[in-house]
Write a protein that holds these residues in place. Sequence first.
Motif, mmCIF file in Angstrom:
data_model
loop_
_atom_site.group_PDB
_atom_site.id
_atom_site.type_symbol
_atom_site.label_atom_id
_atom_site.label_comp_id
_atom_site.label_asym_id
_atom_site.label_seq_id
_atom_site.Cartn_x
_atom_site.Cartn_y
_atom_site.Cartn_z
ATOM 1 N N GLY A 221 27.823 -77.879 12.790
ATOM 2 C CA GLY A 221 28.751 -78.695 12.024
ATOM 3 C C GLY A 221 30.164 -78.540 12.543
ATOM 4 N N ASP A 222 30.538 -77.306 12.875
ATOM 5 C CA ASP A 222 31.863 -77.061 13.454
ATOM 6 C C ASP A 222 32.012 -77.801 14.784
ATOM 7 O OD1 ASP A 222 32.301 -75.393 11.307
ATOM 8 O OD2 ASP A 222 32.076 -73.526 12.442
ATOM 9 N N ARG A 223 30.918 -77.854 15.548
ATOM 10 C CA ARG A 223 30.998 -78.529 16.843
ATOM 11 C C ARG A 223 31.163 -80.039 16.674
ATOM 12 N NH1 ARG A 223 26.846 -77.564 21.819
ATOM 13 N NH2 ARG A 223 25.524 -79.037 20.684
ATOM 14 N N LEU A 224 30.590 -80.610 15.613
ATOM 15 C CA LEU A 224 30.821 -82.022 15.338
ATOM 16 C C LEU A 224 32.311 -82.288 15.140
ATOM 17 C CD1 LEU A 224 27.999 -83.202 12.884
ATOM 18 C CD2 LEU A 224 28.237 -83.750 15.308
ATOM 19 N N ALA A 225 32.964 -81.380 14.406
ATOM 20 C CA ALA A 225 34.399 -81.541 14.175
ATOM 21 C C ALA A 225 35.172 -81.453 15.495
ATOM 22 C CB ALA A 225 34.895 -80.483 13.194
ATOM 23 N N VAL B 28 31.297 -90.604 7.809
ATOM 24 C CA VAL B 28 30.908 -89.250 7.409
ATOM 25 C C VAL B 28 29.934 -88.748 8.460
ATOM 26 C CG1 VAL B 28 29.679 -87.850 5.707
ATOM 27 C CG2 VAL B 28 31.228 -89.664 4.951
ATOM 28 N N ALA B 29 30.138 -87.541 8.951
ATOM 29 C CA ALA B 29 29.265 -86.976 9.978
ATOM 30 C C ALA B 29 28.777 -85.610 9.547
ATOM 31 C CB ALA B 29 30.005 -86.862 11.312
ATOM 32 N N LEU B 30 27.494 -85.357 9.741
ATOM 33 C CA LEU B 30 26.950 -84.046 9.389
ATOM 34 C C LEU B 30 25.663 -83.782 10.139
ATOM 35 C CD1 LEU B 30 25.127 -84.042 5.948
ATOM 36 C CD2 LEU B 30 25.815 -86.157 7.114
ATOM 37 N N VAL B 31 25.294 -82.505 10.138
ATOM 38 C CA VAL B 31 24.068 -82.029 10.764
ATOM 39 C C VAL B 31 22.965 -81.975 9.707
ATOM 40 C CG1 VAL B 31 22.982 -80.087 11.963
ATOM 41 C CG2 VAL B 31 25.374 -80.664 12.423
ATOM 42 N N HIS B 32 21.783 -82.461 10.050
ATOM 43 C CA HIS B 32 20.662 -82.363 9.110
ATOM 44 C C HIS B 32 20.163 -80.922 9.051
ATOM 45 C CE1 HIS B 32 16.389 -83.814 7.793
ATOM 46 N NE2 HIS B 32 17.104 -83.373 6.773
ATOM 47 N N LEU B 33 19.653 -80.417 10.180
ATOM 48 C CA LEU B 33 19.232 -79.016 10.251
ATOM 49 C C LEU B 33 20.299 -78.230 10.998
ATOM 50 C CD1 LEU B 33 17.522 -76.486 10.226
ATOM 51 C CD2 LEU B 33 16.052 -77.508 11.980
ATOM 52 N N GLU B 34 21.025 -77.404 10.273
ATOM 53 C CA GLU B 34 22.046 -76.535 10.869
ATOM 54 C C GLU B 34 21.316 -75.326 11.457
ATOM 55 O OE1 GLU B 34 24.555 -74.925 12.586
ATOM 56 O OE2 GLU B 34 25.674 -76.479 11.509
ATOM 57 N N THR B 35 21.042 -75.386 12.763
ATOM 58 C CA THR B 35 20.170 -74.373 13.361
ATOM 59 C C THR B 35 20.811 -72.995 13.476
ATOM 60 O OG1 THR B 35 20.782 -75.270 15.527
ATOM 61 C CG2 THR B 35 18.665 -75.914 14.629
ATOM 62 N N SER B 36 22.109 -72.893 13.266
ATOM 63 C CA SER B 36 22.713 -71.562 13.286
ATOM 64 C C SER B 36 22.299 -70.734 12.072
ATOM 65 C CB SER B 36 24.234 -71.656 13.352
ATOM 66 O OG SER B 36 24.768 -72.262 12.188
ATOM 67 N N THR B 37 21.841 -71.405 11.005
ATOM 68 C CA THR B 37 21.469 -70.690 9.772
ATOM 69 C C THR B 37 20.119 -71.112 9.211
ATOM 70 O OG1 THR B 37 22.576 -72.327 8.377
ATOM 71 C CG2 THR B 37 23.890 -70.426 9.111
ATOM 72 N N ALA B 38 19.506 -72.163 9.774
ATOM 73 C CA ALA B 38 18.225 -72.720 9.314
ATOM 74 C C ALA B 38 18.350 -73.506 8.019
ATOM 75 C CB ALA B 38 17.147 -71.638 9.171
ATOM 76 N N VAL B 39 19.556 -73.894 7.628
ATOM 77 C CA VAL B 39 19.749 -74.690 6.417
ATOM 78 C C VAL B 39 19.437 -76.159 6.702
ATOM 79 C CG1 VAL B 39 21.486 -75.615 4.826
ATOM 80 C CG2 VAL B 39 21.431 -73.177 5.329
ATOM 81 N N LEU B 40 18.671 -76.776 5.796
ATOM 82 C CA LEU B 40 18.397 -78.196 5.846
ATOM 83 C C LEU B 40 19.304 -78.883 4.826
ATOM 84 C CD1 LEU B 40 16.318 -79.887 7.501
ATOM 85 C CD2 LEU B 40 14.899 -79.918 5.442
#
Length: 380
Positions: A91-95, A134-146
């Motif tokens: 998510g930080d990388r999207l920013a 609006v931009a976001l990650v579905h699966l944040e693989t750094s933490t495994a959060v969906l």
Amino acid sequence: MTTERVRLMIPGPVDVDDDVLAAMAEPVRPHYGDEWLAIYAEVIEHLRQIFGTRNDLFLMAGPGTAALDAAFGSLMRTGDKVLVAQNGFFGDRLATMARGYGLDVRHVTAPLGEPIEPGAVRRALSAGPGVQAVALVHLETSTAVLNPIREIAVAARDFEVPVIVDAVSSLGGVPLPVDEWGIDVCVTVINKCLACPAGIAPFSVSRRAWEQMEHKGDRGHGWYLDLETWKDYAARWASWHPYPTTLPTNVIYALLVRLRRIMAEGLETHFEHHLHAAQTVRAGLRRLGFEMFTPEACASPLLTAVRGLPGMDVEDLRRYLIEEWQIMVSGGLSELKGQIFRVGHIGKAASDEYVDRFLAGVEAYLRLQGYHAPLGQNGD
């Protein structure tokens, strides 16, 4: 250290099946002509079913990052506002990506290991008029959060703001119906849940996204990564070359081999393989005393993030698994480095063979290091 092949149990790339690898070794096909267009059309149609979309769908040669980069540069002009949801490294990388286009980045955040709250997105859109996406990650693989994409897309739609979704690590592994949920640009890759070699980033684009691009006019943000370039070639050269550059035909043919298998077994069955592997790994690790980093309510079935045991050198565990058990898992990123390890459940990593070997290796390491481990609990 043994020279035996290392088995990948990371968030990607993944170990792929032999028939997919064999397709890569076939003679090179040209990227145009009737035979190739039939292959290309079949790939697109299978992907439509996995995306759950009738929107325009393309195959960009490159990583998922390229297509995400294209989404930012195509939907917005320099200086436009974009709301980026951030609850981890990607998510930080999207920013960071958005700032590369000179966009005015607004943030919605959540702590590591927790999902983005749709209400927070709604409040941010209400408080900051003029947001263009609006931009976001579905699966944040750094933490495994969906992250709860469906609910966030509803909030964005209420404000008539298009949604860009990084589904690089999730699409093809869990349900993500693009049209039903109202996702405007959805980007994935083929080297994760679709279990193919890297090289292609499939992405879909909605009518609302195209309308915003038309309204913006010339954005001065490049050519290859301008989504309207892809739309133009898909229309003007549809009969022989519906993309702006040469495509890696062997990679796409290998993708077709894999897609045929997924569709033959059925998407639900395909999804179930990942879920079963995740449940088995987590149950085995809990029996050995480990705690999962991510609460089960928001944990993806495609990846498990695990806290190290008290006093454990997580990187030493990872080295041991590679050297003695030929299993590679991932470590933590940024501030989580040394605190967690991450286990993928995609590709061959979802198989019983990989799961059993991994759990046996972790158990053996614990005994070697003097931790209490129930002997034989996970096999040898």
